[in-house]
Write a protein that holds these residues in place. Sequence first.
Motif, mmCIF file in Angstrom:
data_model
loop_
_atom_site.group_PDB
_atom_site.id
_atom_site.type_symbol
_atom_site.label_atom_id
_atom_site.label_comp_id
_atom_site.label_asym_id
_atom_site.label_seq_id
_atom_site.Cartn_x
_atom_site.Cartn_y
_atom_site.Cartn_z
ATOM 1 N N PRO A 94 -3.145 6.995 -10.601
ATOM 2 C CA PRO A 94 -4.366 7.445 -9.921
ATOM 3 C C PRO A 94 -5.625 7.105 -10.717
ATOM 4 O O PRO A 94 -5.591 6.913 -11.933
ATOM 5 C CB PRO A 94 -4.169 8.959 -9.817
ATOM 6 C CG PRO A 94 -3.230 9.298 -10.919
ATOM 7 C CD PRO A 94 -2.338 8.122 -11.095
ATOM 8 N N PRO B 293 0.806 -1.235 0.000
ATOM 9 C CA PRO B 293 0.000 0.000 0.000
ATOM 10 C C PRO B 293 0.831 1.274 0.000
ATOM 11 O O PRO B 293 0.503 2.237 -0.694
ATOM 12 C CB PRO B 293 -0.821 -0.125 1.286
ATOM 13 C CG PRO B 293 -0.920 -1.582 1.533
ATOM 14 C CD PRO B 293 0.362 -2.168 1.052
ATOM 15 N N LEU C 239 -5.605 2.334 -11.765
ATOM 16 C CA LEU C 239 -5.469 1.150 -10.917
ATOM 17 C C LEU C 239 -5.602 -0.129 -11.739
ATOM 18 O O LEU C 239 -4.833 -1.087 -11.567
ATOM 19 C CB LEU C 239 -6.544 1.192 -9.823
ATOM 20 C CG LEU C 239 -6.551 0.048 -8.813
ATOM 21 C CD1 LEU C 239 -5.255 -0.003 -8.033
ATOM 22 C CD2 LEU C 239 -7.732 0.190 -7.870
ATOM 23 N N ALA D 91 1.083 4.031 -3.295
ATOM 24 C CA ALA D 91 0.400 5.292 -2.992
ATOM 25 C C ALA D 91 0.812 6.381 -3.973
ATOM 26 O O ALA D 91 2.001 6.612 -4.206
ATOM 27 C CB ALA D 91 0.725 5.734 -1.564
ATOM 28 N N LYS E 210 -6.453 1.304 1.437
ATOM 29 C CA LYS E 210 -7.474 0.315 1.047
ATOM 30 C C LYS E 210 -7.797 0.376 -0.454
ATOM 31 O O LYS E 210 -8.820 -0.126 -0.900
ATOM 32 C CB LYS E 210 -8.750 0.564 1.854
ATOM 33 C CG LYS E 210 -8.558 0.365 3.357
ATOM 34 C CD LYS E 210 -9.791 0.753 4.144
ATOM 35 C CE LYS E 210 -10.861 -0.296 4.029
ATOM 36 N NZ LYS E 210 -12.009 -0.019 4.921
ATOM 37 N N ARG E 211 -6.891 0.962 -1.211
ATOM 38 C CA ARG E 211 -7.143 1.179 -2.631
ATOM 39 C C ARG E 211 -7.284 -0.139 -3.416
ATOM 40 O O ARG E 211 -8.091 -0.253 -4.320
ATOM 41 C CB ARG E 211 -5.972 1.990 -3.187
ATOM 42 C CG ARG E 211 -6.129 2.465 -4.601
ATOM 43 C CD ARG E 211 -4.879 3.192 -5.014
ATOM 44 N NE ARG E 211 -4.898 3.525 -6.418
ATOM 45 C CZ ARG E 211 -3.828 3.747 -7.142
ATOM 46 N NH1 ARG E 211 -2.644 3.665 -6.568
ATOM 47 N NH2 ARG E 211 -3.933 4.051 -8.414
ATOM 48 N N LYS F 50 -9.548 4.955 -11.195
ATOM 49 C CA LYS F 50 -9.917 3.553 -11.423
ATOM 50 C C LYS F 50 -9.207 2.986 -12.636
ATOM 51 O O LYS F 50 -8.752 1.839 -12.624
ATOM 52 C CB LYS F 50 -11.429 3.445 -11.602
ATOM 53 C CG LYS F 50 -12.208 3.632 -10.314
ATOM 54 C CD LYS F 50 -13.690 3.372 -10.531
ATOM 55 C CE LYS F 50 -14.463 3.517 -9.218
ATOM 56 N NZ LYS F 50 -15.912 3.268 -9.419
ATOM 57 N N ASP G 244 -4.369 6.379 1.113
ATOM 58 C CA ASP G 244 -5.427 5.482 0.631
ATOM 59 C C ASP G 244 -4.946 4.022 0.622
ATOM 60 O O ASP G 244 -4.821 3.388 -0.424
ATOM 61 C CB ASP G 244 -5.876 5.896 -0.774
ATOM 62 C CG ASP G 244 -7.177 5.205 -1.175
ATOM 63 O OD1 ASP G 244 -7.832 4.611 -0.293
ATOM 64 O OD2 ASP G 244 -7.526 5.230 -2.373
#
Length: 818
Positions: free
Chosen positions: A599, A591, A604, A595, A646-647, A601, A644
């Motif tokens: 960036p 995580p 990811l 970070a 919990k991404r 959705k 973030d």
Amino acid sequence: MSQRGYNEMWADAQLALSRLLTEELPAEPPHPEKDRVVFFQRLAMLYVRYIQILRQLEEVYDQVVHPQKRRVVRAILDGVIGRVLELKNEMVEKEFSEYHYMDDVLHDLKLTPEDLEIPIPRYFLRERNKELQERKKMLTEILKLVGVTESPEPLMAKDMSQEKAIKIIQVAERARQGRLRAKLNEESRNMNRMYRTKEPGTDAIESATVCIQKVWRGYMQRKRTKIVREEEMIFLGMAMDPKYKVPCPTEIAAQSSEASRKIKQEEHNEDYQKSLVSVTNQLRDVEGYDISKTMKEQIRQWFIECRDTTGSFPDFPEEEDGGSALIFAEKNPQQLMEEIAAKEDDESDNKPKGKEEKKEKGKKEKGKDDEEEEEAGLKMMPSAFLSDLEMENKIFEDFWKNRNETRNFTQRHEVELIKEERRKMIEEEIRVKVDEQMRQELAEWKLAVDKDKGGKTKANAKKKKGSKSGKKKKKEKDLTADRTLESLCQELVEQGLLKQANNVRLDDYMGDYSYLGTTLRQNDIEPMPSLSDVRQVLSLYAVLPLGSQYVHEKAPLIKAILLAGPAGVGKKMLIHAICKETGANLFDLSPLNTAGKYPGKSGLAMMLHMVFKVARLMQPSVIWIEDAEKMFYKKVPKEEKELDPKRLKKDLPKSLKLIKGEDRVLIVGTSTDPLSADIKSLCKMYSKIILIPRPDYGSRCILWNRLIRKQGGDVTRALDLGSLAKISDGYTPGHMVQVIQSIVTKRRTLQQANRPLTAAEFVAPLAKIDPVFQEEEEALKNWYAKTPLGKKRIKAATGKEEEDAPVKGKDAKKKGKK
């Protein structure tokens, strides 16, 4: 050892394997065992015996020169590895624990704990040496382009404040002035001594000689006493003779012969590969025409026989069913026609069945349930490797066991064996071409003789083709279809997601065997595993499956492992060791590392797609997630909300589901505080959770001894390792390394001849470090008890599982009635 010796070792291993196969594959299926302890003892005995065979076969495969023998040994070796993993999985399911203690089994078989160590096959790295060198070269070139150095120390350097810099300069200047002052004082003292010296008298000379004699005699006596003590310790077997510490000439000769065998293996393998090509071409040129001619004649004869017996020409078998290979089976044309008709009937009968058939089926299923209830108990799970092992064992007994090799002294390949193997391959190649020609010929015959049936057959063929075309599975979208592997690797290195593993081996993770595990469990006390147990579990769950493609595809699939334990127990070291033992790539999806990268959705999704794509293309691969608990936080701390953590919580489990048996990709998470995570989602992600405790007394003794020696220190009688291990209870290997580096410096190693190391020197720096307290360890134990396997273990210990078993059966029956 000579090649003859290794052949004998192979024969011994095969004999032991054949005995095990007769036990595991009896003529009559064994009755279910009701006693769980007895059943586990049987599993443990099988497990230990298979490990002994594995050790022998690994040694044989590493040293045998004959290329065809090596291929047979490799197949058996992979099968034995797979069977060991199956037995381990079964022991976990029957005992509800990742760690097993076999002190009584070792005692019964007269074995030592070292015999229980899982050997890591050397061919994992040796046979992929060129590939690994190329990959390493590619990564180093990318690192040079990116400008990332291997040692991240200069990047970790922080800006220094002015006050701190002034303090450092002051300390250095005061030290310099002190050294100058001491030098001047020494020079002045020497000058004063020169002026004070007078001619000594006779009494002073005599007293001086007596003093020198005393000192010299005491020194010589102490030296003699030390030699006598060392000789006594060597005689009692409590110390090693110095001549054995240095490798003797026979050991050096053995090492050189092993190195020469490796060169011979490569040479013989190259000759074998060349002869494969030449023999195949020769067979294809010489025997190819005759093989195709005889095949065509046999197929035509089959057409005529079918026409004579049934009155019509048969349908030619499809390629998917085996083609003309079905024709050459030992069956009459009538039998073949009946089989084809039976297949057609089965296809037509694939319709909703009537009520009567359903009733009959229901009765049969009820009967089966009753039989299962009568034969309640523990049974061995079906194996995916035993049939292959039985077949390979038969090949050894039929061909290699009594083979006379007096003429093949150099242990080179045998051409006749190559011809037998390649002849089958050439037949299959020719059969495909012959089948195409004979299908056309059969169609022409049908058109010429059976015109009416010919149209029907064509229509049927069209129908069959139409029926095969079903729903197509949705393929994954390749987001980077237009990019090369090198460009993807370069981007992942730039982002810090693809890293080079440290040069660490699994043997470097030192620890002692747990000698009282069975005794404690017999007294209903759950023992804490030792570091040796952790090393064995990881070699079984991670190293062996990642090292062999065949084993990974057939063995119980493990996609994700969680290593939980306090800081400093060696979790990160274990991940690097797994990568180094298997030649795997290391991807970092922690995580904190991800970070701010990619960036959104879409970003990811792109990051995960790139990581898993490169991991599959360059397998084996390990995806490391440091601080795995942060991904499943119950409540994110205020200072970490911007990162973030919990991404990846939703998308990573989805990517995990896409990993299949043929993908040698393993996700390994490490956690120092698993209590802060949601335990349900954490356990869904990680199928195996391994708890790593602080080291026990035996492991601490080994760690202190080897780490001090590794740093350059000498472990003498002045250093009381037992006391040091006792007072360091609660300290992790990381703490020990930190203390040893602070004490055993270069200056201290030079002083060891006059002032040997003592245990007292390590006490002060140890006292400055906070140990792992018992409360923290108990909290980890309690957390582990809430995991699925921990719950099962508690149920089995309290006896609730046996009470719940019949109730579950009744509930299942009620559900079936509903």
